[in-house]
Design an enzyme around this catalytic site. Sequence first.
Site, short mmCIF file in Angstrom:
data_model
loop_
_atom_site.label_atom_id
_atom_site.label_comp_id
_atom_site.label_asym_id
_atom_site.label_seq_id
_atom_site.Cartn_x
_atom_site.Cartn_y
_atom_site.Cartn_z
N SER A 191 0.84 -1.19 0.00
CA SER A 191 0.00 0.00 0.00
C SER A 191 0.89 1.25 0.00
O SER A 191 1.67 1.46 -0.91
CB SER A 191 -0.96 -0.05 1.19
N HIS A 230 -7.99 -4.96 -1.33
CA HIS A 230 -6.72 -4.44 -0.84
C HIS A 230 -5.91 -5.47 -0.07
O HIS A 230 -4.68 -5.45 -0.09
CB HIS A 230 -7.00 -3.23 0.04
N ASP A 276 -10.06 -3.51 -5.39
CA ASP A 276 -9.43 -2.70 -4.34
C ASP A 276 -9.91 -1.26 -4.41
O ASP A 276 -9.65 -0.57 -5.40
CB ASP A 276 -7.91 -2.77 -4.51
#
Length: 722
Positions: A573, A694, A659
């Site tokens: 991320s 995610h 995501d």
Amino acid sequence: MMRAIWMFLAAITTPLVAAPNAFAEEKESELTDSPALPAAPVAEKRPHELTMHGETLADPYFWLRDQSYPVVDDKDILDYVKAENEYFDAAMKPHAKLVETLFQEMKGRIKEADSSVPQKDGDWIYWVEYEDGAEYKKWYRKPASGAGEAVLILDEVAMAEGKEYFRLAELSVSPDGKLMAYSFDDNGSERFEARIRNLDTGELLPDVIPGTLSSLVWTSGNDAILYGLANENWRTDNVRLHKLGTPIAQDKLLYKEEDIGFGVGIGKTAADNYIVIAAGDNETSEVYLLPADNPEAPMQLVSARKKGREYSVDERDGTLYIHTNDEHPNFRIATASVKTPGEWKTLIPGTDHSYITGLSVFRDYFVIEAREDGLDQVDIRKYDAPLTPGRIKFPEATYVAGLGDNPEYHQDKLRLDYESMVTPDTVYDYDLAAGKLETLKVQEIPSGYDATQYVTERVNLPSRDGKTMIPASLVYKKGTKLDGSAPTHLYAYGSYGYRVPPGFSTTRLSLVDRGMIYAIAHVRGGDDLGRAWYLAGKTTERKNTFNDFIDVAKGLIAKHYTSAGKISVEGRSAGGQVMGVIYNEAPELWGAVLAGVPFVDVINTMVDETLPLTPGEWPEWGNPITDKAAFDYMLSYSPYDNVTAKAYPPMLVSAGLNDPRVTYWEPAKWVAKLRATRTNDSTLLLRTNMGAGHGGKSGRWGALREDAEEFAFVLTQLGVEK
């Protein structure tokens, strides 16, 4: 550069089928070293430009963003993403045996039939269990009186059956213990459906609330819940009241946030007297209170928002306890009367030495969680002697510790979680009267584990500014040579004031047991050394995060832990953004790179306020729409915009089609640009989860297999003995 040449099986000969007008043929030079591997898909370049602040940026892969997002149904896009997945499968096929070996190792360290430590909440004791082979949990309870049998109240296994992805987001039992509200996501998009079950009969109520993105909070009357819906941009900007048995369309809007950068959360005070509505972004907050027994009463504002001030609130006997950074970046504890909530008085001042990370209020005491010199502290304070620490002593010099599940307002024992880089996760109860820790559970490792065979260190390494020392936490097997020959895996995050705790991991043992050093770089941008450490890695100071990571690697080399080219690196991320920058800036150092759902298309994302998270992210990164300086600064490090013609090391990139945090097209565009621009043919792979978001695959074994694939990539690229 390739430190280990992948030996691809001759059986892999079927080329990928290119979609019309979507792919070009891979350069012939990329096939010369591995003729058995099909050609990598190469995305077509389609003209597109962004002009802002007098700068024009070419974005030839803009087309990989589906304009109907969050629906992704463009054939060219899907064909490209699927082709990348096929290429990933082909590249990993020769290493299937290693992946399986790693997976079985990792699985063997996890107790398949396992359960949490039961905890009392009201008239019931609650716990969760995994059955042998199960991907998901089952939730149980039994009467605290001991007079009844265990009852299954939620079966994630059954709910996830036949689904590629499943995630339980929220589970909340009504105050009288008779009803349970819960929400779940079955595609990774983080748009949750809320349901309510009668726990006496097991029957589902007809109430169904789709599209929630919040906690589910019960009123004192047991007949209504508060919740928030995701708006069209996947932001929670509202709080609604649903009365059981009434149509969802009639739910009352209690709060609507007008600032597009603010999100809204819902909670409850420890004594259950008030419902808390909190609005905020990454640096500013504002809190309202509602009587839990009368949620339609006028909301009471605690204190109006002030830019840069964060605060949270709890309540005891008409007094508010406030955790805030208004007078010191390391936070203080203040109090106020519920009747005059904006009049704050310092109870515990902020200091440079102690970073107050949390406050929990109980009937007879309150608990401060803090960090001093990077080490967790848990202090129990009496209301009549708030300045006298009652610090809990833990058995090791270096560890991670904090409050666990403590649901009741009155507790004679505190539930704690504890671990270190060599000590498995341990659950304690702390007996307040006796002042002693009671061990309730130590993480069991069925395949065996001997902590005495491992060494953990914390080293401080110099940054390039010559003044700041960057800490790193290391773990390695006893006997590992520290002469520069050991391959090293270096991990970091470095954003939002979140530290990567130096805790325990059974998964990383598969690297460490093969002679690798596993290291965590505690770079600025996290809050490892206090709030100032976080502030020194955000907005205009963001480059400190990237520089720190590179400097930690160079410091480990200088101290002869490892050598250039023997270092694999990993970040996810915002940590994936770190991977993107250091990939551009110091490619010669890395032997392999794992970039998970990486935030790499910084400019294009941060100028698009229609994307789910963008407005709320401006305080963290800067607003390039209104601020030319912010635009220029972001542009100077944005990984996608700084790809150049050079030799890059091997890399595996992962993404999730659904995501909502880092959209799938960011890693897809980045990989496409790297393939078209780089000057070498090192292994470059993109793996996109087609039914997840995610966090990757949701089941415990599915997620573990992805870990095995990633570690297999690292080991083969570094040439580590299998």
